[in-house]
Design a protein around this motif. Structure first.
Motif, mmCIF file in Angstrom:
data_model
loop_
_atom_site.group_PDB
_atom_site.id
_atom_site.type_symbol
_atom_site.label_atom_id
_atom_site.label_comp_id
_atom_site.label_asym_id
_atom_site.label_seq_id
_atom_site.Cartn_x
_atom_site.Cartn_y
_atom_site.Cartn_z
ATOM 1 N N VAL A 190 26.033 -39.294 -50.519
ATOM 2 C CA VAL A 190 27.433 -38.433 -50.390
ATOM 3 C C VAL A 190 28.266 -39.293 -49.508
ATOM 4 O O VAL A 190 27.749 -39.318 -48.383
ATOM 5 C CB VAL A 190 26.897 -37.124 -49.887
ATOM 6 N N THR A 191 29.254 -39.713 -50.004
ATOM 7 C CA THR A 191 30.366 -40.261 -49.147
ATOM 8 C C THR A 191 31.583 -39.582 -49.025
ATOM 9 O O THR A 191 32.165 -39.147 -49.843
ATOM 10 C CB THR A 191 30.544 -41.781 -49.743
ATOM 11 N N VAL A 192 32.092 -39.302 -47.625
ATOM 12 C CA VAL A 192 32.986 -38.662 -47.167
ATOM 13 C C VAL A 192 33.819 -39.207 -46.267
ATOM 14 O O VAL A 192 33.319 -39.783 -45.318
ATOM 15 C CB VAL A 192 32.683 -37.218 -46.764
ATOM 16 N N GLU A 237 34.390 -30.715 -47.740
ATOM 17 C CA GLU A 237 34.237 -32.404 -48.460
ATOM 18 C C GLU A 237 33.053 -32.575 -48.524
ATOM 19 O O GLU A 237 32.583 -33.130 -49.914
ATOM 20 C CB GLU A 237 34.973 -33.196 -47.498
ATOM 21 N N THR A 267 31.510 -30.085 -51.486
ATOM 22 C CA THR A 267 31.915 -30.702 -52.673
ATOM 23 C C THR A 267 31.555 -31.912 -53.205
ATOM 24 O O THR A 267 31.183 -32.138 -54.477
ATOM 25 C CB THR A 267 33.579 -30.743 -52.556
ATOM 26 N N ALA A 268 31.222 -33.040 -52.515
ATOM 27 C CA ALA A 268 30.739 -34.101 -52.819
ATOM 28 C C ALA A 268 29.306 -34.123 -53.408
ATOM 29 O O ALA A 268 28.812 -34.769 -54.217
ATOM 30 C CB ALA A 268 30.730 -35.373 -51.634
ATOM 31 N N GLU A 272 29.250 -32.627 -56.733
ATOM 32 C CA GLU A 272 29.439 -33.414 -57.810
ATOM 33 C C GLU A 272 28.413 -34.387 -58.088
ATOM 34 O O GLU A 272 27.999 -34.801 -59.290
ATOM 35 C CB GLU A 272 30.603 -34.414 -57.109
ATOM 36 N N LYS A 273 27.244 -34.686 -57.225
ATOM 37 C CA LYS A 273 26.093 -35.273 -57.240
ATOM 38 C C LYS A 273 25.233 -34.170 -58.134
ATOM 39 O O LYS A 273 24.492 -34.739 -59.282
ATOM 40 C CB LYS A 273 25.364 -35.352 -56.134
#
Length: 247
Positions: free
Chosen positions: A123-125, A194, A197-198, A201-202
């Motif tokens: 996960v990239t934030v 954030e 949410t990420a 999405e995964k």
């Protein structure tokens, strides 16, 4: 003539049933109904094929409560069809209806196939990467077209596991190739919106229907009906020779 026709149809039915069952880990029931007549069979044409099944478990441990498939005209090798064998000479389109229960969905989420995909999700934030593993994932279908997802989150960056509880509303995405999730609410102690949410999405990426295609059978959703404890999927499929290649 009608007796010969019935025998020919029955022979093709059995071959198709065995071929489809070979693609599954388990099937409580599979029935195939092929409609044709001797003249059309000689020309390599079947009027229609109808497939119904109950308690079907795919190779990726995805179980469906029931499955219905119906086609229009199907082109086959006439010489092989005359001796009770099926060889498609071109792909054919079909209409598909699939019923999944809440238990079926949870079985899929906790299968080896998907659990491996839930390991160390990146996960990239804001330019920073975080590896998170989902454990003990559970899904509920309460009512009103919504899903409730509960899962434990583990990461080398955490002192201890964190619990995610989210309410989402499914929708069709990527032209019916997967199910997207609209986030209604989501809570994880000490994690930002954030990051949550990420992460969701995964999870959505795991709901790509192409993960569960059988050889020679690919489905594209048209719509679905989310009910209490179950979901009914309706769509189109392409059936190719690979579904019958072992026979």
């Amino acid at each position: 003539m009608s007796g010969e026709q019935n025998l020919g149809e029955q022979a093709l039915d059995k071959v198709a049933e065995v071929a489809i069952t070979s693609q599954l880990d388990q099937a409580d029931q599979i029935d195939v109904d092929i409609q044709t007549d001797p003249l059309k069979l000689v020309q390599g044409k079947l009027d229609s094929v109808a497939i119904s099944g109950e308690g079907l478990t795919m190779k990726q441990d995805l179980r469906v409560e029931s499955l219905g498939v119906s086609t229009d005209s199907v082109a086959v090798n006439p010489l092989k069809a005359m001796v009770g064998q099926i060889e498609l000479t071109e792909s054919t389109n079909a209409q598909v209806q699939v019923l999944l229960t809440e238990a079926d969905l949870n079985r899929a989420l906790n299968s080896d196939f998907l659990r491996q995909k839930m390991q160390s999700l990146e996960v990239t934030v804001e330019g920073e990467s975080l590896a998170i593993t989902l454990e003990d994932t559970k899904l509920q279908l309460p009512e009103d077209g919504k899903m409730v997802i509960d899962t434990a989150l583990n990461s080398p960056s955490f002192d201890q596991a964190k619990q995610l509880s989210a309410v989402v509303k499914p929708f069709l995405a990527d032209g019916g190739q997967r199910i997207g999730l609209e986030i209604i609410s989501a809570e994880v102690p000490e994690l930002s919106v954030e990051v949550v949410t990420a992460l969701l999405e995964k999870i959505v990426e795991l709901l790509d229907l192409r993960n569960f295609d059988m050889d020679g059978f690919a489905m594209q959703l048209k719509d679905f009906d989310l009910q209490t404890g179950k979901v009914l999927l309706r769509g189109n499929a392409t059936v190719e020779q690979a579904l019958f290649e072992q026979f």
